[in-house]
Design a protein around this motif. Structure first.
Motif, PDB file in Angstrom:
ATOM      1  N   GLY B  16       1.070  -1.129   0.070  1.00 56.56           N
ATOM      2  CA  GLY B  16       0.048  -0.101   0.053  1.00 56.56           C
ATOM      3  C   GLY B  16       0.875   1.263  -0.036  1.00 56.56           C
ATOM      4  O   GLY B  16       0.445   2.093  -0.536  1.00 56.56           O
ATOM      5  N   LEU B  19       1.915   2.075  -3.581  1.00 59.78           N
ATOM      6  CA  LEU B  19       0.859   2.337  -4.212  1.00 59.78           C
ATOM      7  C   LEU B  19       0.719   3.841  -4.070  1.00 59.78           C
ATOM      8  O   LEU B  19       0.547   4.573  -4.985  1.00 59.78           O
ATOM      9  CB  LEU B  19      -0.479   1.585  -3.858  1.00 59.78           C
ATOM     10  N   PHE B  22       3.179   5.812  -5.550  1.00 58.37           N
ATOM     11  CA  PHE B  22       2.915   5.766  -7.015  1.00 58.37           C
ATOM     12  C   PHE B  22       2.030   6.753  -7.659  1.00 58.37           C
ATOM     13  O   PHE B  22       2.119   7.691  -8.260  1.00 58.37           O
ATOM     14  CB  PHE B  22       2.445   4.466  -7.688  1.00 58.37           C
ATOM     15  N   LEU B  23       0.942   6.866  -6.674  1.00 59.91           N
ATOM     16  CA  LEU B  23      -0.377   7.802  -6.697  1.00 59.91           C
ATOM     17  C   LEU B  23       0.378   9.276  -6.678  1.00 59.91           C
ATOM     18  O   LEU B  23      -0.013   9.996  -7.378  1.00 59.91           O
ATOM     19  CB  LEU B  23      -1.365   7.651  -5.982  1.00 59.91           C
ATOM     20  N   VAL B  26       2.122  10.295  -9.718  1.00 60.75           N
ATOM     21  CA  VAL B  26       1.433  10.571 -10.941  1.00 60.75           C
ATOM     22  C   VAL B  26       0.992  12.099 -10.559  1.00 60.75           C
ATOM     23  O   VAL B  26       0.980  12.878 -11.422  1.00 60.75           O
ATOM     24  CB  VAL B  26       0.056   9.676 -10.978  1.00 60.75           C
ATOM     25  N   LYS B  27       0.326  12.345  -9.296  1.00 61.11           N
ATOM     26  CA  LYS B  27      -0.322  13.713  -9.148  1.00 61.11           C
ATOM     27  C   LYS B  27       0.525  14.904  -8.978  1.00 61.11           C
ATOM     28  O   LYS B  27       0.309  15.784  -9.674  1.00 61.11           O
ATOM     29  CB  LYS B  27      -0.961  13.533  -7.487  1.00 61.11           C
ATOM     30  N   ASP B  28       1.967  14.356  -8.794  1.00 60.40           N
ATOM     31  CA  ASP B  28       2.975  15.698  -9.040  1.00 60.40           C
ATOM     32  C   ASP B  28       3.350  15.591 -10.491  1.00 60.40           C
ATOM     33  O   ASP B  28       4.330  16.752 -10.798  1.00 60.40           O
ATOM     34  CB  ASP B  28       4.008  15.361  -8.140  1.00 60.40           C
ATOM     35  N   PHE B  31       4.767  11.749 -14.529  1.00 64.89           N
ATOM     36  CA  PHE B  31       4.513  10.764 -15.707  1.00 64.89           C
ATOM     37  C   PHE B  31       4.242  11.569 -17.056  1.00 64.89           C
ATOM     38  O   PHE B  31       3.713  10.971 -17.849  1.00 64.89           O
ATOM     39  CB  PHE B  31       3.564   9.694 -15.411  1.00 64.89           C
TER      40      PHE B  31
END
Lengths: 804, 51
Positions: B16, B19, B22-23, B26-28, B31
């Motif tokens: 977790g 995870l 990772f999220l 992505v939010k920053d 990617f």
């Protein structure tokens, strides 16, 4: 005429220089623009730019005028461009199509050294955007943009992007969904594995219960968050009264989930939660691969992106930059060299030579006299003009095309072949399920009946079809992208595979917009006479005279006496005691030598016709080969806004039987395509480049726009092809057709897995283990097969060896 | 046997954590653009431009 022909490359842009007059510290430049950029960079100690890459710049031979960006001082326009501002600083995102290498990145991020008022700059390479924060007390938006322009990065400013507020946000939800699905799938699988491995032995009851509860909890975000797009899409299909491929997938997901909950709560098994979340995970990755579109390419541009933001309006002897939507009828506007005229207007001052090639397809510039009408979309070539506005931007002749219903029609949800397969698939699966259920019901085996019905639906999920479609299309799009052929969406690939007729535009599509072939035929002219002809030609600003003059390339000119120009016909005068007359055959009169096609410029000296220059279009590299190859598979036709001077050459290129139309308006082009579609039932691909093709591109089944280098505008289309790659279009079409075959082939493979699954399912004995083995096996086979086959095909078609 | 339950909880918590990492990335916008950071790291600092 003896210039030393050593090849020297410009230190800034790498273009070859013929005469190296522009020197600075032993560094040679091709034009003063390139030199100026170098000077600015040197002054601010930014010469690292030239160390990272050889000749990283772009040619700067356009003349710039100092008030080019004066409109940015207008507060209203400024406010529309800036997306955030506080007391200290302002934020702006600019699109710079010139960004192409690491030097660009470095220079732009160090731009604060050139303009002290800039706080920071951050480049997004993928989008070719730069995000700039500047102190508006110290500098202005205009100064920032002038700084960028000064070092060779002219920002692309347009109304369209402004109305969208410049803020392009990337959609990151798919990343979140993939992350969540991957996490849940991994953990559920881990727990299910324990259950599969013990086999017939029994795990401790407490532990097993715990496993089941955690699995159930973890499957909730998969179904209710990650998989939402499948439900949304299926529901959208039902609402529009058709079954798409997502429907059976959504159905399978729901049934798997319900069945699993039933099994877990009744203690009869572990359910198929692992298979379910695995399918969602793989399918999401497939969708992501397929949706990696090209961020720098906009497929939805209309005339607005082509026009400038503001015009200089002259009122009471002072010039005010005005946003073009606010320019009213009867305003007097100023147009400079190389600017596009966004309104229909009357010429009131200046020498107008208007290039309409982009708007109407006419290959030669048009000379306009004072008092005559200039249509919107034309580009002034040389010198400043003053115009009286007759029709505003939104009312002009050109923009009227956009009032055609084709442009407002909402894209119908198109049913692809795969949707159709999905539909029959659904019917077949439901029938099998019912038959199996009926059979067991008649046997009186109620539990087996339910087992059979539900597991048939679970195992026959057409996710393999969806996977093969997504992975194949994703890889095809990637290969196309490497070859500078960009498609709007994966659906276009399938549409390409269905076309059977191709309509071409001439100017700018199969020919070059700039430059022309000039050929002389007739009596041999002595050097002295040629010089006389050149001297006379220089007196005229007619485009044909200029093209011939350019071709002759004679610097010294003699004096011309009694020069007389007959408008649109020709010129005459006395040069070195000779009476020279140059013009159209009608102007000169008499007999002609050759049958060659093209615009003719006849030379008559002292009343004797010596010969003629024929001006023909320059065809793009490889067009002859391309059309030859296309002719074998498709029917072709050509529709152009230009005159029919090239008719014979065109017939040689596309074949005698093909239909060729000249002098067509944008509306006629659109109607022609519509006629082919409705009356001849053809799937039409339109290849065009200009605004005059916009209607036709929109109407056609597949509209491909040809993008010329340095011209970052392409009309709204389904795909954009770089002009250097046009010659490979036939290969691209073959690749798209082969792609469809790959999808159907891999689908057959996955159907075999489904049949194995169904064999267990109809007997009502499909255990979670079998499902958990079949599911990843079929998914991985499909992924490897589609990837391998598309890569192999790309190599086979030689689309692979690409230099970046 | 209950040690397995503890192990399972710990392993899910660690996963977790990844995870969330990772999220967060992505939010920053990590990617959004994969090209420019890869090149940016190669640039020398201000002083070392004499080679």
């Amino acid at each position: 005429m003896n210039s030393s022909k050593t090849i020297v490359a410009c230190f800034h842009c790498g273009n070859t220089i013929s005469d190296s007059k522009i020197l600075l510290e032993e560094k040679k430049f091709c034009c003063s623009g390139c030199k100026m950029v170098y000077e600015i960079l040197q002054q601010h100690d930014l010469c690292n730019y030239y160390e990272m890459n050889q000749q990283p710049g772009l040619i700067q031979n356009k003349t710039k005028r100092s008030d080019k960006y004066a409109f940015l001082d207008n507060k209203e326009i400024e406010m529309k461009l800036i997306h955030f501002s506080n007391q200290e600083s302002s934020h702006i995102t600019l699109y710079l199509p010139q960004i192409h290498c690491s030097s660009c990145l470095w220079l732009l991020e160090n731009i604060h050294k050139v303009n002290e008022g800039i706080q920071s700059a951050r480049v997004n390479f993928a989008k070719k955007e730069v995000f700039i924060v500047f102190y508006h007390q110290q500098t202005s938006l205009r100064a920032v943009i002038e700084t960028l322009d000064g070092i060779g990065y002219e920002p692309y400013l347009s109304l369209n992007e402004i109305s969208a507020n410049g803020q392009s946000k990337t959609d990151r939800t798919r990343w979140y969904k993939i992350g969540v699905a991957g996490f849940c799938f991994g953990n559920i699988m881990m727990m299910s594995l324990a259950d599969y491995l013990v086999g017939t032995e029994v795990i401790d009851y407490k532990i097993e219960l715990f496993f089941k509860i955690i699995s159930l909890v973890l499957s909730l975000p998969v179904l209710f968050y990650s998989a939402t797009e499948f439900f949304a899409s299926a529901w959208y299909g039902i609402k529009n009264k058709y079954l798409n491929i997502d429907f059976p997938v959504a159905l399978a997901l729901v049934i798997t989930f319900i069945r699993s909950i039933y099994e877990i709560t009744h203690g009869s098994g572990n359910g198929y939660l692992d298979s379910m979340s695995g399918i969602v995970f793989f399918m999401l990755i497939g969708r992501w691969l397929q949706s990696r579109t090209y961020q720098t390419i906009s497929f939805d541009r209309d005339y607005k992106s082509f026009f400038p933001i503001a015009l200089n309006v002259i009122k009471d002897a002072c010039i005010t930059p005005t946003e073009i939507s606010k320019v009213k009828t009867n305003d007097i506007v100023q147009i400079h060299s190389n600017e596009i005229i966004p309104v229909d207007a009357l010429l009131s001052k200046g020498q107008a030579s208007i290039d309409y090639s982009f708007v109407s397809g006419e290959s030669l510039p048009v000379k306009v006299n004072i008092g005559e009408l200039i249509y919107a979309g034309g580009k002034q070539l040389e010198g400043m003009l003053e115009l009286v506005v007759v029709k505003e931007v939104s009312q002009s002749y050109l923009t009227n095309l956009w009032n055609n219903p084709v442009f407002n029609k909402k894209e119908k949800p198109q049913q692809s072949t795969y949707d159709a397969i999905g539909k029959y698939f659904t019917y077949a699966v439901i029938t099998i399920g019912i038959i199996a259920g009926l059979y067991w019901w008649l046997q009186g085996e109620n539990t087996l009946m339910w087992n059979a019905i539900t597991t048939v639906l679970i195992v026959a999920c057409p996710c393999a079809l969806l996977l093969s479609q997504n992975y194949t299309n994703g890889n095809i799009l990637r290969v196309f992208g490497l070859n500078k052929f960009y498609l709007r969406s994966p659906e276009v690939i399938e549409k390409i595979s269905r076309i059977n007729h191709i309509v071409l535009d001439k100017t700018g599509t199969i020919t070059h917009t700039k430059g022309a072939n000039v050929k002389y035929s007739g009596k041999i002219l002595s050097d002295a006479l040629t010089a006389d002809v050149a001297s006379l030609l220089k007196q005229s600003s007619h485009p044909a005279s200029q093209l011939v003059s350019e071709y002759l390339n004679i610097q010294n000119s003699s004096e011309v006496l009694h020069f007389k120009e007959t408008e649109g016909q020709g010129i005459e005068g006395w040069v070195n005691e000779h009476h020279v007359k140059i013009g159209s055959p009608q102007f000169i009169g008499g007999e002609y030598f050759n049958e060659r096609q093209g615009t003719k410029v006849v030379i008559s000296i002292d009343g004797v016709i010596h010969g003629e220059y024929t001006i023909t279009n320059k065809y793009r590299f490889g067009v002859t080969q391309l059309l030859k190859s296309l002719r074998t598979k498709f029917t072709l036709s050509l529709i152009s806004g230009d005159n029919d001077n090239e008719l014979k050459n065109i017939h040689d290129l596309i074949g005698k039987d093909s239909e060729v139309y000249f002098n067509q308006t944008p509306q006629q082009k659109l109607d022609y395509i519509a006629n082919l579609q409705t009356n001849h039932y053809l799937n039409v691909m339109m290849i065009g480049d200009g605004l005059n093709d916009s209607g036709a591109l929109k109407q056609s089944d597949v509209g491909i726009a040809v993008a010329d280098t340095g011209n970052n505008f392409t009309p709204s289309s389904d795909g954009v092809i770089d002009c250097t790659k046009l010659s490979q279009l036939d290969t691209f079409i073959k690749f798209a057709i082969a792609g469809k075959k790959i999808i159907l082939f891999t689908f057959t493979i996955s159907a075999i897995y489904n049949i194995i699954g169904l064999y267990f399912a109809v007997q009502g004995v499909l255990s979670p283990v079998v499902a958990a083995i079949l599911m990843p096996c079929s998914s991985i086979t499909i992924i490897l097969l589609t990837y391998g086959l598309t890569e192999w095909l790309a190599k086979y078609y030689q689309l692979k060896e690409v230099t970046k | 046997m209950s040690v397995i339950i503890i192990l399972l909880i710990v392993s899910i918590l660690i996963a977790g954590g990844f995870l969330i990492g990772f999220l967060w990335g992505v939010k920053d916008g990590q990617f959004d653009d994969a090209t420019s950071p890869a090149q940016r790291i190669l640039f020398d600092n201000e002083q070392s431009n004499k080679s």
